[in-house]
Write an enzyme that holds these catalytic residues in place. Sequence first.
Site, PDB file in Angstrom:
ATOM      1  N   SER A  53      -8.487  -6.165 -10.025  1.00 34.09           N
ATOM      2  CA  SER A  53      -7.169  -5.657 -10.417  1.00 34.09           C
ATOM      3  C   SER A  53      -6.289  -6.825 -10.864  1.00 34.09           C
ATOM      4  CB  SER A  53      -6.492  -4.951  -9.233  1.00 34.09           C
ATOM      5  OG  SER A  53      -6.953  -3.631  -9.125  1.00 34.09           O
TER       6      SER A  53
ATOM      7  N   LYS B  29       0.867  -1.182   0.000  1.00 30.07           N
ATOM      8  CA  LYS B  29       0.000   0.000   0.000  1.00 30.07           C
ATOM      9  C   LYS B  29       0.900   1.227   0.000  1.00 30.07           C
ATOM     10  CE  LYS B  29      -4.497   0.942   0.377  1.00 30.07           C
ATOM     11  NZ  LYS B  29      -5.701   0.144   0.091  1.00 30.07           N
TER      12      LYS B  29
ATOM     13  N   GLY C 101      -5.742   2.416  -7.184  1.00 28.94           N
ATOM     14  CA  GLY C 101      -6.375   3.537  -6.478  1.00 28.94           C
ATOM     15  C   GLY C 101      -6.806   3.180  -5.067  1.00 28.94           C
ATOM     16  N   ASP C 102      -7.095   4.200  -4.293  1.00 31.66           N
ATOM     17  CA  ASP C 102      -7.721   4.078  -2.967  1.00 31.66           C
ATOM     18  C   ASP C 102      -8.324   5.467  -2.727  1.00 31.66           C
ATOM     19  OD1 ASP C 102      -7.875   2.259  -0.411  1.00 31.66           O
ATOM     20  OD2 ASP C 102      -7.253   4.180   0.376  1.00 31.66           O
TER      21      ASP C 102
ATOM     22  N   THR D 156     -15.249  -3.222  -6.374  1.00 32.42           N
ATOM     23  CA  THR D 156     -15.246  -3.321  -4.906  1.00 32.42           C
ATOM     24  C   THR D 156     -16.689  -3.298  -4.384  1.00 32.42           C
ATOM     25  OG1 THR D 156     -13.151  -2.137  -4.938  1.00 32.42           O
ATOM     26  CG2 THR D 156     -14.193  -2.409  -2.801  1.00 32.42           C
TER      27      THR D 156
ATOM     28  N   ASN E 184     -15.954   5.852  -4.664  1.00 30.93           N
ATOM     29  CA  ASN E 184     -15.999   4.707  -5.580  1.00 30.93           C
ATOM     30  C   ASN E 184     -16.719   3.503  -4.979  1.00 30.93           C
ATOM     31  OD1 ASN E 184     -14.320   1.994  -6.233  1.00 30.93           O
ATOM     32  ND2 ASN E 184     -14.683   3.171  -8.077  1.00 30.93           N
TER      33      ASN E 184
END
Length: 449
Positions: free
Chosen positions: A381, A128, A167-168, A211, A242
């Site tokens: 992903s 991360k 992404g996050d 997600t 998102n």
Amino acid sequence: MNTVDYCTEFVEQIALKNPNETEFIQAVSEVSENILPFIEDHPKYKKFKILERIAEPERVIQFRVTWVDDAGVVQINKGYRVQMNSAIGPYKGGLRFHPTVNLSILKFLAFEQVFKNSLTTLPMGGGKGGSDFDPKGKSDMEIMRFCQAFMTELSKHIGSDTDVPAGDIGVGSREIGYLFGQYRKLRNEFTGVLTGKGLEFGGSLIRPEATGYGLLYFVECMLNENTDTLVDKIVAISGSGNVAQYAAEKAIELGGKVVTLSDSSGYIYDSEGFSKDKLKVIFKIKNENYERISKYIDNFPNAEFYPNEKPWNVPCDIALPCATQNELDIQDAITLHHNGCKLVAEGANMPTTPDAVHYFLANDILYGPGKATNAGGVATSGLEMSQNSIRQNWSREKVDSYLKDIMIKIHDQCKTYGSEPHQRNVNYYKGANIAGFVKVADAMLAQGV
Ligand SMILES: NC(=O)C1=CN([C@@H]2O[C@H](COP(=O)(O)OP(=O)(O)OC[C@H]3O[C@@H](n4cnc5c(N)ncnc54)[C@H](O)[C@@H]3O)[C@@H](O)[C@H]2O)C=CC1
Ligand SMILES: O=C(O)CCC(=O)C(=O)O
């Protein structure tokens, strides 16, 4: 040493070695609660100090990010990448751009990612990264310059077979595009070094939705396990980014009535429930105009906005925290229970505080931990990486069907390790931790110290 002493000593050591890293210590403590008793029954993991090793990042990279804002002023941010564990595949996990980002938060996220990625059944290690950069109020050109400066440093440490970020919070398709463009220029290679890319340059269909959709596929499994479905269930969701957006979309599609969404300014409550058309307005507010969630009320005056509050006091059957860590505490858990909530599943990473998790488990509320329930994003992903490797683009239907299949497999693994004699409900908390651990632990054992 008995198991309780072993647990206490283990957590004390983690706290000593990582002083002031509150979130990281919280994440490791929660996992060790289930893993340490399991390790006592499987001494090979204890002898080779597997959990101790998983709790120490393989590598932490910290770097300076300098860029120039629209007023010509030089700005300096901190950039990070935590490469936590690569025993089962290249490091994989998102990048977070938010002013609260620090090493503790990124280490907790990377630690969780190791278990989550293992659960997906795909060959991905855990990592991360991110920055304390605040995207709020920045122009598009400032975002681009920041992403370019960030990637200039990060590019030295990642690669399609080494570490593949995505992404996050604060990093969506726009940021991934700028990051990818800079990597391509610097390295003169077109490779699947990031996921969540645009469809025109190697992205996968369904990754943006994955997600949120995956969360609802998992919720369906939890309900089906109890011969129930989502039809007519009242669903409270936090966040409006998102994960929250696509969780809401899929919940509606499966027959649920979604009544709340939120951001850090407060929450909106629409007692009639959001329709697909109403959701389109939210997508526009958040994804195109980058505005506050309260803007929704301008379009639908019958809905209500509660400033600086969380949505957990709204009566609901299902609660889906999809915003950020520690956003649902013990008081919220008690309120949800008293208002009739029967199921809580996490779209965000570690959104429920430990005392609230234990409250749910003690009160027969079905609880789905993020490392299992939100794994659909990183799983897709993984599917994007596969498509990049074989230079193909799969159809929406194909990716969605893989995603659904993976969520069912994650649910099965949780059942295998989380079913307890004389307990009606699967303990998903325990099941996800142990199932996620075993694959990584066996790979580490096989590869030597
Ligand atoms: N994007 C992904 O694929 C995945 C994201 N997650 C997790 O889901 C959560 C949300 O991420 P995204 O939707 O991607 O980010 P995002 O940036 O698209 O949205 C984040 C949302 O959370 C809200 N938020 C942030 N801090 C808040 C606070 N203190 N109080 C209330 N609301 C707050 C923001 O206003 C925004 O609506 C995070 O915990 C992230 O780590 C987990 C798995 C995959
Ligand atoms: O798709 C990815 O690699 C990132 C997903 C992620 O950051 C997460 O699962 O928390």
